[in-house]
Design a protein around this motif. Structure first.
Motif, mmCIF file in Angstrom:
data_model
loop_
_atom_site.group_PDB
_atom_site.id
_atom_site.type_symbol
_atom_site.label_atom_id
_atom_site.label_comp_id
_atom_site.label_asym_id
_atom_site.label_seq_id
_atom_site.Cartn_x
_atom_site.Cartn_y
_atom_site.Cartn_z
ATOM 1 N N SER A 197 37.890 37.657 34.644
ATOM 2 C CA SER A 197 36.975 38.794 34.751
ATOM 3 C C SER A 197 37.741 40.021 35.217
ATOM 4 N N TYR B 14 31.626 36.567 35.308
ATOM 5 C CA TYR B 14 31.540 36.691 36.760
ATOM 6 C C TYR B 14 30.746 35.504 37.310
ATOM 7 N N PRO C 185 29.218 33.709 40.486
ATOM 8 C CA PRO C 185 28.897 33.703 41.921
ATOM 9 C C PRO C 185 28.928 32.274 42.455
ATOM 10 N N GLN D 35 28.712 33.753 50.106
ATOM 11 C CA GLN D 35 28.775 33.926 48.652
ATOM 12 C C GLN D 35 29.959 34.809 48.270
ATOM 13 N N ALA E 155 32.399 36.097 44.452
ATOM 14 C CA ALA E 155 32.624 36.031 43.005
ATOM 15 C C ALA E 155 33.938 35.295 42.750
ATOM 16 N N TRP E 156 33.889 34.304 41.870
ATOM 17 C CA TRP E 156 35.015 33.411 41.589
ATOM 18 C C TRP E 156 35.752 33.905 40.346
ATOM 19 N N SER E 157 37.065 34.092 40.445
ATOM 20 C CA SER E 157 37.875 34.498 39.292
ATOM 21 C C SER E 157 39.078 33.583 39.162
ATOM 22 N N TYR F 37 33.465 44.666 41.225
ATOM 23 C CA TYR F 37 33.427 43.995 39.925
ATOM 24 C C TYR F 37 32.174 44.315 39.125
ATOM 25 N N ASN F 38 31.151 44.846 39.769
ATOM 26 C CA ASN F 38 29.897 45.110 39.071
ATOM 27 C C ASN F 38 29.632 46.602 38.897
ATOM 28 N N SER G 82 32.036 43.574 46.910
ATOM 29 C CA SER G 82 31.609 42.180 47.026
ATOM 30 C C SER G 82 32.744 41.310 47.549
ATOM 31 N N ASN H 215 35.285 38.425 47.037
ATOM 32 C CA ASN H 215 35.937 37.894 45.840
ATOM 33 C C ASN H 215 36.944 36.819 46.231
#
Length: 343
Positions: free
Chosen positions: A37, A46, A48, A66, A68-70, A144-145, A152, A154
């Motif tokens: 991403s 993306y 979560p 929480q 965001a996983w990349s 990222y959004n 966020s 990450n």
């Protein structure tokens, strides 16, 4: 070395190292890597996910965090210009059978480890792979959004330990990346002619797309603001000129009694400034009430910044003084004898 990137999406994780190595050998390319991403809604998937620290009980006994996983390939952070705050980036030694590792963002580190010690500790995505990973690095925060979204949490894992099929290749170049699109395509197709490419664009284009609507909105606001400023100047001039006309006899008497021209000018301008001050108070209160409307259009700017409000007030006062000076100078040139004779 131009900090510009462009990307090309491909739908296979097979031969990723061969692909990026072929791109790196392309003249004009500094480095290349891949990710699942891209920042600023540039594309990709993306994911979560929620995380727990080592020895932290599962919810509801405790609260998870929480993020965001990349999935990224080694060299991603250098290619994208993302700073390594602590620790290290991924390397070729982070293989599938080696220690499972993870890199987290600074925001994630603050959220999970308030004591500031994140390196060397282990976390797990308890609802997904549920595998402990050692934190080997902390990197800078990203959005990222889109720019309108908050920063966020990450996390990043190496592609070698978590292979991903849909990846986005990112390339840093020495020159305008648009001139190297064909060369990079050819380098990729030398490895695999059937590898489909899509969404080829620079990160600057991603930024321009993200900023298009806010820029248009801000342009219109600035245009309307300048129009309002011009109307304020014209209105101030008209009011002061009318006031001078109404006070012609008074000004003539003052000058007949020995009032200096500079004092007459100051008197007229001072009255205009008092009217402007009243307007600034009312306008300032209204502006503070409307700051939430502008918050979504500003990036890393405090909508109640005292310096901004102060500069706006000084600008308006300057316009008022400039608009009031013309009738004020005219008033100072009134002939007291002629004025009194006409009365």
């Amino acid at each position: 070395e131009a900090p510009i990137h462009f990307r090309c999406e491909f739908r296979s994780g097979i031969g990723l190292d061969l692909v990026t190595e072929a791109i790196r050998r392309t003249p004009g390319v500094i480095t290349a890597s891949a990710t699942s991403s891209l920042p600023l809604a540039g594309g990709g998937l993306y994911l979560p996910r929620v995380f727990l620290r080592e020895n932290q009980p599962d919810p509801p006994a405790s609260a998870d965090t929480q993020a965001a996983w990349s999935v990224v390939q080694p060299g991603y952070f250098a290619t994208m210009g993302i700073p390594i705050v602590e620790g290290r980036a991924f390397t070729a030694q982070d293989a599938a059978n080696s220690t499972q590792v993870i890199i987290i963002s600074r925001a994630m580190a603050k959220a999970m480890f308030p004591d500031g010690r994140a390196l060397g500790r282990r976390i797990r995505s308890w609802r997904d792979e549920n595998r402990y990973r050692e934190i080997v690095g902390v990197v800078g925060d990203l959005r990222y959004n889109g720019l309108a979204a908050d920063i966020s949490n990450n996390v990043y894992v190496p592609h070698t330990q978590r292979p991903w099929n849909a990846l986005t290749v990112v390339v840093r170049t020495r020159t305008d990346p648009r001139t190297l699109v064909t060369s990079v395509r050819n380098a990729i197709w030398l490895v695999d002619k059937k590898l489909p490419l899509a969404s080829v664009q620079t990160m600057q284009q991603v930024m321009d797309t993200e900023m298009a609507r806010p820029r248009l909105t801000m342009f219109l606001l600035v245009l309307f603001g300048l129009a309002a400023l011009a109307l304020a100047a014209i209105g101030t001039y008209g009011i002061v000129a009318y006031s001078v006309t109404q006070r012609t006899r008074e000004i003539g008497i003052r000058m007949a009694l020995g009032a200096l021209r500079t004092r007459v000018v100051a008197m007229v301008v001072w009255k205009a400034l008092r009217l402007a001050a009243a307007g600034l108070v009312c306008g300032g209160v209204a502006a503070l009430a409307l700051t939430r409307v502008l918050a979504s259009l500003l990036f890393e700017v405090d909508v109640t910044d005292p310096a901004v409000f102060g500069a706006a007030a000084l600008l308006l006062l300057g316009v008022v003084v400039a608009a009031a000076c013309i009738p004020a100078v005219r008033a100072s040139r009134i002939d007291p004898v002629t004025t009194l004779r006409s009365e």
